[in-house]
Scaffold this motif. Structure first.
Motif, PDB file in Angstrom:
ATOM      1  N   LEU A 190       0.848  -1.079  -0.065  1.00 45.49           N
ATOM      2  CA  LEU A 190      -0.035  -0.013   0.044  1.00 45.49           C
ATOM      3  C   LEU A 190       0.910   1.208   0.020  1.00 45.49           C
ATOM      4  N   PRO A 191       0.539   2.115  -0.938  1.00 50.90           N
ATOM      5  CA  PRO A 191       1.641   3.393  -1.238  1.00 50.90           C
ATOM      6  C   PRO A 191       1.629   4.131  -0.130  1.00 50.90           C
ATOM      7  N   PHE A 214     -10.313  -0.425  -2.076  1.00 51.72           N
ATOM      8  CA  PHE A 214      -9.249  -0.416  -3.296  1.00 51.72           C
ATOM      9  C   PHE A 214      -8.706  -1.730  -3.398  1.00 51.72           C
ATOM     10  N   ILE A 215      -8.325  -2.540  -2.417  1.00 57.70           N
ATOM     11  CA  ILE A 215      -7.624  -3.838  -2.405  1.00 57.70           C
ATOM     12  C   ILE A 215      -8.679  -4.972  -3.227  1.00 57.70           C
ATOM     13  N   ASN A 216      -9.939  -4.715  -2.528  1.00 60.81           N
ATOM     14  CA  ASN A 216     -11.014  -5.677  -3.107  1.00 60.81           C
ATOM     15  C   ASN A 216     -11.281  -5.583  -4.504  1.00 60.81           C
ATOM     16  N   ILE A 224      -2.506  -6.702  -3.578  1.00 61.81           N
ATOM     17  CA  ILE A 224      -2.097  -5.645  -2.835  1.00 61.81           C
ATOM     18  C   ILE A 224      -2.007  -5.997  -1.325  1.00 61.81           C
ATOM     19  N   VAL A 225      -0.973  -5.582  -0.779  1.00 65.02           N
ATOM     20  CA  VAL A 225      -1.007  -5.996   0.751  1.00 65.02           C
ATOM     21  C   VAL A 225      -0.655  -4.665   1.731  1.00 65.02           C
ATOM     22  N   ARG A 226      -1.506  -4.451   2.879  1.00 66.39           N
ATOM     23  CA  ARG A 226      -1.546  -3.161   3.563  1.00 66.39           C
ATOM     24  C   ARG A 226      -0.175  -2.705   3.987  1.00 66.39           C
TER      25      ARG A 226
END
Length: 554
Positions: A190-191, A214-216, A224-226
């Protein structure tokens, strides 16, 4: 438009003219005795000419008067054929008129309707319906689509980026990060929204955007990982160590650059940071599906938090009901802050003291560009001629009046602190007194929760401008670019006015131009500068005009 003519058209015009007169005027080969012989013959009477015409008409048919087979039966056939041709012609004319006046099938809100064929009157608040129905958005996620993600243990590695700048520059960086991760088959962390020197804001991704959505939404496109994986213990190394950073990425780099130069380092180190990451991915040098993915991120995956959306809806509702009854409103992105004026190195109306203070400010902030200041006057003139200077509030007011917007127009102003304060705003406010900002629409108590983060306030301006009936930009930048692109993406119906500053500077500088001529210039020039469908490359980037890669023929 250039008129194309068939080569035979000129021949036809010559045949239709009088051959005798043409020969008399142009041909040197006619002998005198021939012309004298012609003069000796009397002219035909009108009745003779009519009779000649009808006999010539009959001669087209299989029977003629001189033919011994000519009979009453032949005359009837000829009349029948003439009648048939006349009836067919009348039927064709009525058919064309019927098609022009009959309704045609169109789609509104997903329902097929019979829409009347009426000529649309020019509108101050909408683009013509007929010019906005040929394209539809097609970058959304396919429901029930098959994921093409490889298993987690086959990922190339982890990608980490700092999204720098203000809210809209960060938004573009996030879209590019997802695209680059897809190109390299990498997992995106996650940016991080990096603090900017101008904005001085410590907003996190989750403070402004809906992370779960956003991830889903992108789960079938990119993993994408947090957060940084737990097995990577020295997390500060991603922010400081040059061994974990790829720095030499050129602006608008092609997809192949990442495959050749970045992917091998990710496979080797397992986690790599890209820095800087502003405009580090091109548009016309990447596969179409990558551009479509960037639109999917921008228009569908990146959603503001519910509280930001709700507050923006409240502001929009208040804008639409300021007159006591439903009214349209205009959103004006006025870029005339001190930093923008100084950075432009353009010359503006002001007192000597004001210009002296601006010169000191520029010398302090941009010493390399300022030098000794002797070249700046010529530079300022050149930039104004090329349309590279921000429009002053008074100039904006004159342009809007010339377009036909009345004094009563409700205008939402999205702007920082205007350079020159109320004195600079006076011409605009005098011509359009119904100017309002979010601070005037909402109470201090309603905005207190959003003042914790500058980007939250910017998000409110973004959404109110996005939902306006007419959006007007006064200078370039990511904010206006993203607004215009999003309004185009939903169907081109909403007007997004992009003033032609180069032409306007010429008009403003012409002391002999009257108001009527100025109005005509403004109206004609901006007929095609209202967010209508246009080809994307090479005139626009993806964010301002998503037509080619992200929209389909309707």
């Amino acid at each position: 438009m250039v008129e194309l003519r068939h080569p035979s058209s000129s021949l036809g015009s010559r045949v239709a003219s009088s051959p005798m007169k043409r020969d008399e005027d142009t041909s040197p080969l006619i002998h005198d005795h021939f012309s004298q012989h012609v003069e000796d013959h009397p002219r035909h009477s009108s009745r003779d000419r009519e009779r000649s015409f009808w006999w010539q008409t009959y001669s087209f048919f299989p029977f003629s008067k001189d033919d011994p087979r000519f009979s009453q039966r032949g005359s009837r056939i000829s009349l029948f054929l003439l009648l048939f041709v006349a009836i067919a012609g009348l039927i064709s004319i009525f058919s064309i008129l019927h098609q022009l006046n009959s309704p045609y099938l169109c789609k509104k809100d997903g329902i097929v309707l019979h829409c009347p064929r009426v000529k649309e009157k020019p509108s101050l608040w909408e683009n013509p319906f007929s010019a906005t129905t040929s394209w539809k958005p097609c970058a959304e996620r396919r429901e029930g689509g098959i994921s093409d993600l490889p298993p987690e243990n086959e990922t190339s590695g982890y990608l980490f980026i700092h999204a720098e700048g203000g809210l809209n520059q960060q938004r573009i960086a996030i879209c590019n990060a997802v695209a680059v991760a897809k190109i390299m088959n990498a997992t995106l962390i996650l940016p991080v929204l990096k603090q900017d020197q101008i904005w001085k804001d410590q907003t996190k991704f989750e403070d402004i955007f809906d992370v779960d959505h956003f991830i889903n939404y992108l789960k079938d496109d990119v993993r994408i990982v947090r957060d940084i994986p737990e097995w990577f213990t020295d997390k500060s190394e991603l922010f400081t160590s040059i061994r974990r950073t790829v720095k030499n990425i050129p602006k608008y780099a092609p997809a192949q650059f990442y495959i050749d130069n970045v992917l091998p380092r990710i496979k080797e180190k397992k986690i790599m940071s890209l820095k800087p990451f502003v405009d580090r991915l091109g548009y016309d040098n990447v596969p179409p599906e990558i551009n479509r993915l960037r639109c999917r991120v921008n228009y569908h995956a990146l959603k503001f938090l519910p509280e930001i959306e709700q507050m923006s809806d409240l502001l929009v509702s208040r804008m639409r009901n300021r007159t006591g009854s439903p009214n349209p409103y205009m959103a004006l992105h006025l870029r005339f802050e001190k930093g923008m004026v100084g950075l432009s190195f353009c010359d503006f109306v002001g007192t000597r003291e004001e210009k002296a203070r601006m010169a000191e400010y520029r010398q302090k902030e941009w010493p390399r560009r300022y030098k000794n200041g002797t070249h700046l006057w010529q530079l300022a003139l050149q930039k104004r001629k090329e349309g590279r200077c921000p429009l002053e509030p008074g100039e904006v007011a004159v342009i809007l009046r010339a377009m036909g917007y009345p004094k009563e127009t409700q205008i939402y102003v999205a702007s920082g602190q205007v350079y020159g304060g109320q004195n600079r705003m006076a011409p605009l406010r005098n011509m359009f007194p119904n100017l309002v900002t979010k601070e005037e629409l909402a109470s201090k108590e309603e905005l207190v929760a959003f003042r914790k983060h500058v980007t939250s306030l910017a998000a409110l301006d973004f959404l109110v401008c996005l939902k306006s009936d007419v959006f007007v930009m006064t200078h370039g930048g990511n904010f206006a670019k993203l607004i215009i692109g999003a309004r185009r993406y939903v169907g081109h119906r909403q007007k997004s006015i992009k003033p032609d500053k180069g032409l306007m500077s010429k008009s403003f500088g012409d002391p002999y131009m009257g108001w009527a001529n100025f109005v005509e210039d403004v109206v004609i020039t901006h007929q095609t500068r209202t967010g209508l469908p246009e080809e994307t490359f090479p005139n626009y980037d993806l964010w301002e005009n998503p037509l080619t890669p992200c929209m389909c023929k309707a």
